[in-house]
Enzyme design. Sequence first.
Site, PDB file in Angstrom:
ATOM      1  N   ASP A   9     -41.887 -18.757 -38.096  1.00 54.17           N
ATOM      2  CA  ASP A   9     -41.365 -20.040 -37.652  1.00 54.17           C
ATOM      3  C   ASP A   9     -42.576 -20.871 -37.217  1.00 54.17           C
ATOM      4  O   ASP A   9     -43.674 -20.324 -37.030  1.00 54.17           O
ATOM      5  CB  ASP A   9     -40.399 -19.827 -36.484  1.00 54.17           C
ATOM      6  CG  ASP A   9     -39.850 -21.119 -35.927  1.00 54.17           C
ATOM      7  OD1 ASP A   9     -39.593 -22.053 -36.706  1.00 54.17           O
ATOM      8  OD2 ASP A   9     -39.689 -21.205 -34.699  1.00 54.17           O
ATOM      9  N   ASP A  11     -42.588 -24.024 -34.690  1.00 57.12           N
ATOM     10  CA  ASP A  11     -42.613 -24.466 -33.299  1.00 57.12           C
ATOM     11  C   ASP A  11     -42.279 -23.315 -32.357  1.00 57.12           C
ATOM     12  O   ASP A  11     -41.227 -22.692 -32.479  1.00 57.12           O
ATOM     13  CB  ASP A  11     -41.624 -25.617 -33.098  1.00 57.12           C
ATOM     14  CG  ASP A  11     -41.996 -26.518 -31.943  1.00 57.12           C
ATOM     15  OD1 ASP A  11     -43.120 -26.400 -31.435  1.00 57.12           O
ATOM     16  OD2 ASP A  11     -41.168 -27.344 -31.544  1.00 57.12           O
ATOM     17  N   ILE A  47     -32.840 -25.451 -33.935  1.00 53.92           N
ATOM     18  CA  ILE A  47     -31.823 -26.013 -34.808  1.00 53.92           C
ATOM     19  C   ILE A  47     -32.317 -27.324 -35.417  1.00 53.92           C
ATOM     20  O   ILE A  47     -33.288 -27.919 -34.947  1.00 53.92           O
ATOM     21  CB  ILE A  47     -30.472 -26.216 -34.087  1.00 53.92           C
ATOM     22  CG1 ILE A  47     -30.602 -27.245 -32.963  1.00 53.92           C
ATOM     23  CG2 ILE A  47     -29.966 -24.896 -33.544  1.00 53.92           C
ATOM     24  CD1 ILE A  47     -29.271 -27.571 -32.319  1.00 53.92           C
ATOM     25  N   ARG A  49     -32.603 -31.293 -36.960  1.00 54.04           N
ATOM     26  CA  ARG A  49     -32.566 -32.617 -36.325  1.00 54.04           C
ATOM     27  C   ARG A  49     -31.143 -33.146 -36.221  1.00 54.04           C
ATOM     28  O   ARG A  49     -30.716 -33.624 -35.172  1.00 54.04           O
ATOM     29  CB  ARG A  49     -33.444 -33.585 -37.117  1.00 54.04           C
ATOM     30  CG  ARG A  49     -33.656 -34.926 -36.445  1.00 54.04           C
ATOM     31  CD  ARG A  49     -34.477 -35.830 -37.341  1.00 54.04           C
ATOM     32  NE  ARG A  49     -35.725 -35.181 -37.742  1.00 54.04           N
ATOM     33  CZ  ARG A  49     -36.461 -35.547 -38.783  1.00 54.04           C
ATOM     34  NH1 ARG A  49     -36.068 -36.556 -39.548  1.00 54.04           N
ATOM     35  NH2 ARG A  49     -37.580 -34.925 -39.072  1.00 54.04           N
ATOM     36  N   SER A 118     -38.309 -27.943 -39.542  1.00 55.20           N
ATOM     37  CA  SER A 118     -38.925 -29.245 -39.295  1.00 55.20           C
ATOM     38  C   SER A 118     -39.375 -29.895 -40.599  1.00 55.20           C
ATOM     39  O   SER A 118     -40.133 -29.315 -41.372  1.00 55.20           O
ATOM     40  CB  SER A 118     -40.127 -29.104 -38.364  1.00 55.20           C
ATOM     41  OG  SER A 118     -40.803 -30.348 -38.239  1.00 55.20           O
ATOM     42  N   ASN A 120     -41.358 -32.208 -40.591  1.00 56.14           N
ATOM     43  CA  ASN A 120     -42.747 -32.566 -40.305  1.00 56.14           C
ATOM     44  C   ASN A 120     -43.698 -31.384 -40.421  1.00 56.14           C
ATOM     45  O   ASN A 120     -44.887 -31.518 -40.139  1.00 56.14           O
ATOM     46  CB  ASN A 120     -42.858 -33.148 -38.884  1.00 56.14           C
ATOM     47  CG  ASN A 120     -42.095 -34.443 -38.741  1.00 56.14           C
ATOM     48  OD1 ASN A 120     -42.367 -35.425 -39.412  1.00 56.14           O
ATOM     49  ND2 ASN A 120     -41.109 -34.449 -37.844  1.00 56.14           N
TER      50      ASN A 120
END
Length: 227
Positions: A9, A11, A47, A49, A118, A120
């Site tokens: 993962d 973040d 989770i 956005r 994400s 991003n």
Amino acid sequence: MTFAAVIFDLDGVITDTAHLHFQAWQATAAGIGIAIDAAFNAQLKGISRMDSLERILQHGGKAAYYDAAARARLAAEKNARYVELLAGLDRRAILPGISELLEALAQRGIAIGLASVSLNAPAILAALGLTSRFNYCVDASRLRRTKPDPEIFLTACAGLQVAPAQAIGIEDAQAGIDAINASGMCSVGIGSGLQGAGLVLDSTAELNVPLLQAFWSTQPRAIAQVN
């Protein structure tokens, strides 16, 4: 026999931008008259956005007032704030032990994947100087289902051309641990309060290849392969 891949993962495992997400969501929610605090923000960990926005609207009792187009605008507003906050990100934001672990995995020929919801993620890896370390990164925009559904980890395994039973997944959120387990991979959790992880560590500083190898050797699939 050792594991063939490690899928991370982003973040909370590679870097920690949770505080930036909180600032962006808090400002966006305040703009429509909803107050959220750090305790509520913890529910948004791991989770997507749009799922985060849905929880915020439900929390504020305003879900019925925003159609799909309005929700898309709010999500875009939040993301724009978040991207602005990311401008100061650099290698100093890599969590302890991660650079060394990625180097050691690469030296051993173990495939490295990223499974982040994400959108991003590519920009964050670039800012951290880690893009070249990953053999495959899941394109979150192509996913139909988010964690805890296993789709993201199964997609990462397919991209790395390894079977889930040959891979270890590393997560810091319960939804992520559930997704790893549902995919058939071995799960490593970072942080307290995680349920169902095969191995739970207090921080990324504890991660290293010998530890992962020792963990792998205790798994039923590894024992079966040896026998």
